[in-house]
Design a protein around this motif. Structure first.
Motif, PDB file in Angstrom:
ATOM      1  N   ALA A 158       0.809  -1.156   0.102  1.00 16.27           N
ATOM      2  CA  ALA A 158       0.024  -0.025   0.008  1.00 16.27           C
ATOM      3  C   ALA A 158       0.956   1.263   0.163  1.00 16.27           C
ATOM      4  O   ALA A 158       0.673   2.256  -0.780  1.00 16.27           O
ATOM      5  N   ALA A 159       1.926   1.255   0.859  1.00 19.35           N
ATOM      6  CA  ALA A 159       2.819   2.445   0.844  1.00 19.35           C
ATOM      7  C   ALA A 159       3.489   2.809  -0.400  1.00 19.35           C
ATOM      8  O   ALA A 159       3.745   3.850  -0.936  1.00 19.35           O
ATOM      9  N   ARG A 160       4.005   1.491  -1.264  1.00 23.98           N
ATOM     10  CA  ARG A 160       4.460   1.764  -2.246  1.00 23.98           C
ATOM     11  C   ARG A 160       3.712   2.339  -3.355  1.00 23.98           C
ATOM     12  O   ARG A 160       3.849   3.249  -4.266  1.00 23.98           O
ATOM     13  N   ALA A 161       2.212   1.741  -3.501  1.00 24.73           N
ATOM     14  CA  ALA A 161       1.336   2.114  -4.459  1.00 24.73           C
ATOM     15  C   ALA A 161       1.013   3.756  -3.992  1.00 24.73           C
ATOM     16  O   ALA A 161       0.403   4.456  -5.195  1.00 24.73           O
ATOM     17  N   LEU A 162       1.126   4.270  -2.767  1.00 27.12           N
ATOM     18  CA  LEU A 162       0.819   5.816  -2.573  1.00 27.12           C
ATOM     19  C   LEU A 162       2.195   6.516  -2.835  1.00 27.12           C
ATOM     20  O   LEU A 162       2.053   7.755  -2.670  1.00 27.12           O
ATOM     21  N   GLY A 163       3.307   6.109  -3.331  1.00 26.83           N
ATOM     22  CA  GLY A 163       4.514   6.709  -3.828  1.00 26.83           C
ATOM     23  C   GLY A 163       5.257   6.784  -2.721  1.00 26.83           C
ATOM     24  O   GLY A 163       6.109   7.861  -2.818  1.00 26.83           O
ATOM     25  N   ALA A 164       5.483   6.064  -1.870  1.00 25.17           N
ATOM     26  CA  ALA A 164       6.693   6.001  -0.602  1.00 25.17           C
ATOM     27  C   ALA A 164       7.753   5.367  -1.261  1.00 25.17           C
ATOM     28  O   ALA A 164       8.006   4.418  -2.141  1.00 25.17           O
ATOM     29  N   THR A 165       9.059   6.234  -0.804  1.00 25.99           N
ATOM     30  CA  THR A 165      10.228   5.760  -1.318  1.00 25.99           C
ATOM     31  C   THR A 165      10.795   4.741  -0.166  1.00 25.99           C
ATOM     32  O   THR A 165      10.122   4.881   0.799  1.00 25.99           O
TER      33      THR A 165
END
Lengths: 343, 217
Positions: free
Chosen positions: B122-129
């Motif tokens: 989910a964090a990756r999908a939200l654009g988290a590095t």
């Protein structure tokens, strides 16, 4: 808005090559809701993960809003993902953060100032109807509320596209409907293009404009929901459509159902109406023409896109000699007619 | 019990506390990043890197397999180089920290493995590095379990520091060893034991309470 071109994904499991996606191509026009339906293991999860490159395709192109994601660097991709919202079957909320802080999470990632975050989060919670839960932790919410938080969280980035990975599969039917209504509302009001995957034809039927059927990593059929329901070409598609219609012979009938005709028995017919079926009052028409009475035992009629379809169980009585003529009349109106037996 | 013995016990308790908490701190300084790297470089994780993972894992295993009492002696030249002496509390901190670090690394790795994989997705999908994933997702979400790891580590360090006492590290271990074992002063030895038991109970209890405080699952 979303375009996949010949996307293929192969995994290696203990030296065995598994093709999860086999040259999949699809195009989702801006503002539309596109559904991909398939059974578990058909590759639909891999498909939706390829759109925001959570899974990197082995080959093929992924183009979202005119940008080819495959060619981007890791940091450019992270930026681009902020334009692509995603919600999940299991919500994936951060348990250590309150509802408010979960929705604020993507804004923190992009470095928005605190005051602006506060205002924006309040708006989003308002949109999904959870303003009064702002200070609660996800653990105290119901499944539907959790999914609403997840929707608010993913909308925080103002995405152009929303990916829904089995977003309603863990929810009960009433909650599923309310989440689907919310998605439809978001699609209309914010003009967000939605790509969803599901195994429930209900979902496709109630909110999708277009649908594709996936089986063994390939899209075997696609078109507008109206077209597909009207004229399903593949057996699997028919099964999905049938699965959204639940019809059974009541036990009082099935117990005395006979396979052969005899004096005093009445035929039991199953009529399947698809989009090709003529949109006319066929029962009363046939009744007048052939002097036959129809008793509806069970029926489910539904509407998808601009197509009416459904299944009906009817018992015939009256002029015995005209039964065949009536059945031929139905067939002539493109209604799939089947004699289930005699009661 | 004479005043001098009481003074000795108080002093020993203080030294044990210093050794436990200071080496616990340095153990985490070394072990936490190592544990995070062990996790992130695993197969299927965001920084998947088979060679680095293997190398780090081997290094951790080597240090974990050296018995602590031998580690102290083995490290004497290094300790002397770092703090100028191989006797006393500050000298003991060096092997204690090095001994705790790989242990902590494995505990941290395990804590992170216990998180639902969907959170990272989910964090990756939200654009988290990757860095944002570590400090905004992994560490806060694993906090209750990391606090548990800290109490386990500190309790292990109480035991290690007592062991160190036998070779001149100071603390309650040394009091117990010199007065109890060598001098056979039963009262002093038992007093040391009671103090150690108390210390362990307090750490465990505080750890449990703190972990529960941060657990919102």
């Amino acid at each position: 808005m979303i375009e996949l071109q010949n996307v293929t994904k192969t995994f290696y499991q203990k030296d065995r090559e598994v093709t999860a996606l086999n040259s999949v191509s699809l195009r989702v026009p801006p503002g539309k809701i596109f559904g991909v339906i398939g059974t578990s293991g058909a590759g639909k999860s891999t498909l939706i993960r390829c759109v925001n490159l959570l899974e990197k395709p082995t080959s093929g192109q992924v183009i979202v809003d005119g940008k080819n994601l495959i060619s981007l660097s890791a940091s450019q991709l992270a930026q681009e993902r902020r334009q692509i919202g995603m919600i999940f079957q299991h919500f994936n909320l951060l348990s250590s953060r309150t509802v408010f802080d979960n929705v604020a999470f993507p804004l923190e990632l992009s470095g928005m100032p605190k005051a602006a975050v506060k205002e924006h989060v309040a708006e989003l919670l308002q949109l999904v109807g959870l303003s009064e839960k702002a200070n609660d932790y996800p653990a105290s919410l119901s499944g539907g509320q959790k999914q609403r938080v997840a929707i608010a969280r993913t909308l925080a980035n103002n995405p152009k596209v929303l990916l829904c990975d089995e977003a309603t599969s863990a929810l009960d039917p009433a909650t599923t409907r309310s989440i689907l209504n919310l998605l439809k509302d978001i699609n209309r009001r914010l003009n967000i293009t939605i790509l969803l995957i599901t195994h429930q034809m209900e979902v496709v039927k109630s909110i999708c404009d277009e649908v594709a059927v996936i089986s063994n990593g390939q899209l075997i059929e696609q078109g507008t929901v109206g077209e597909i329901f009207a004229n399903p070409k593949q057996e699997l598609t028919r099964q999905f459509i049938a699965s959204s219609l639940h019809i059974e012979i009541p036990s009082t009938y099935s117990e005395r159902l006979s396979t052969t005709d005899a004096e005093g028995l009445h035929p039991l017919l199953q009529l399947e109406l698809t989009g090709q079926s003529v949109n006319e009052p066929v029962l009363s028409e046939a009744s007048r023409l052939f002097g036959i009475n129809f008793k509806i035992i069970s029926a489910q009629m539904d509407h998808a896109g601009d197509v009416n379809f459904g299944v009906m169980l009817i018992e015939l009585s009256g002029n015995r000699d005209n039964y065949t003529a009536a059945i031929n009349y139905f067939i002539g109106k493109h209604i799939k007619t089947q004699i289930l037996g005699y009661v | 019990m004479s005043d001098s013995i009481i003074q000795l016990l108080l002093n020993g308790t203080w030294e044990t506390l210093v050794m436990t908490f200071v080496s616990g701190f340095f153990g985490f300084v070394l072990g936490l990043p190592t544990g995070i790297l062990l996790f992130l470089t695993r197969k299927g994780q965001i920084l998947e890197q088979a060679v680095a993972n293997r190398a780090l894992s081997i290094l951790v295993n080597i240090f974990r397999s050296i018995p602590f009492i031998i580690l102290i002696v083995w490290m004497i030249p290094f300790t002397r180089g770092l703090v100028g002496t191989s006797i006393g509390v500050s000298a003991a901190l060096v092997p204690l920290s090095i001994g705790a670090a790989p242990f902590i690394a494995r505990l941290v790795e395990n804590s992170l493995l216990g998180l639902p994989s969907g959170l990272i997705e989910a964090a990756r999908a939200l654009g988290a590095t990757p860095l944002q994933i570590v400090y905004k997702v992994l560490l806060p979400e694993a906090l209750p379990s990391l606090i548990n790891a800290a109490s386990i580590t500190l309790i292990t360090l109480v035991g290690y520091s007592a062991m160190g006492g036998a070779v001149g590290a100071g603390g309650l271990g040394q009091v117990g060893y010199q007065y109890g074992y060598i001098g056979y002063d039963a009262v002093t030895m038992n007093a040391v034991l009671i103090l150690l038991v108390l210390l362990v109970f307090i750490i465990q209890h505080a750890g449990d309470a703190l972990s529960k405080r941060f657990d919102h699952r």
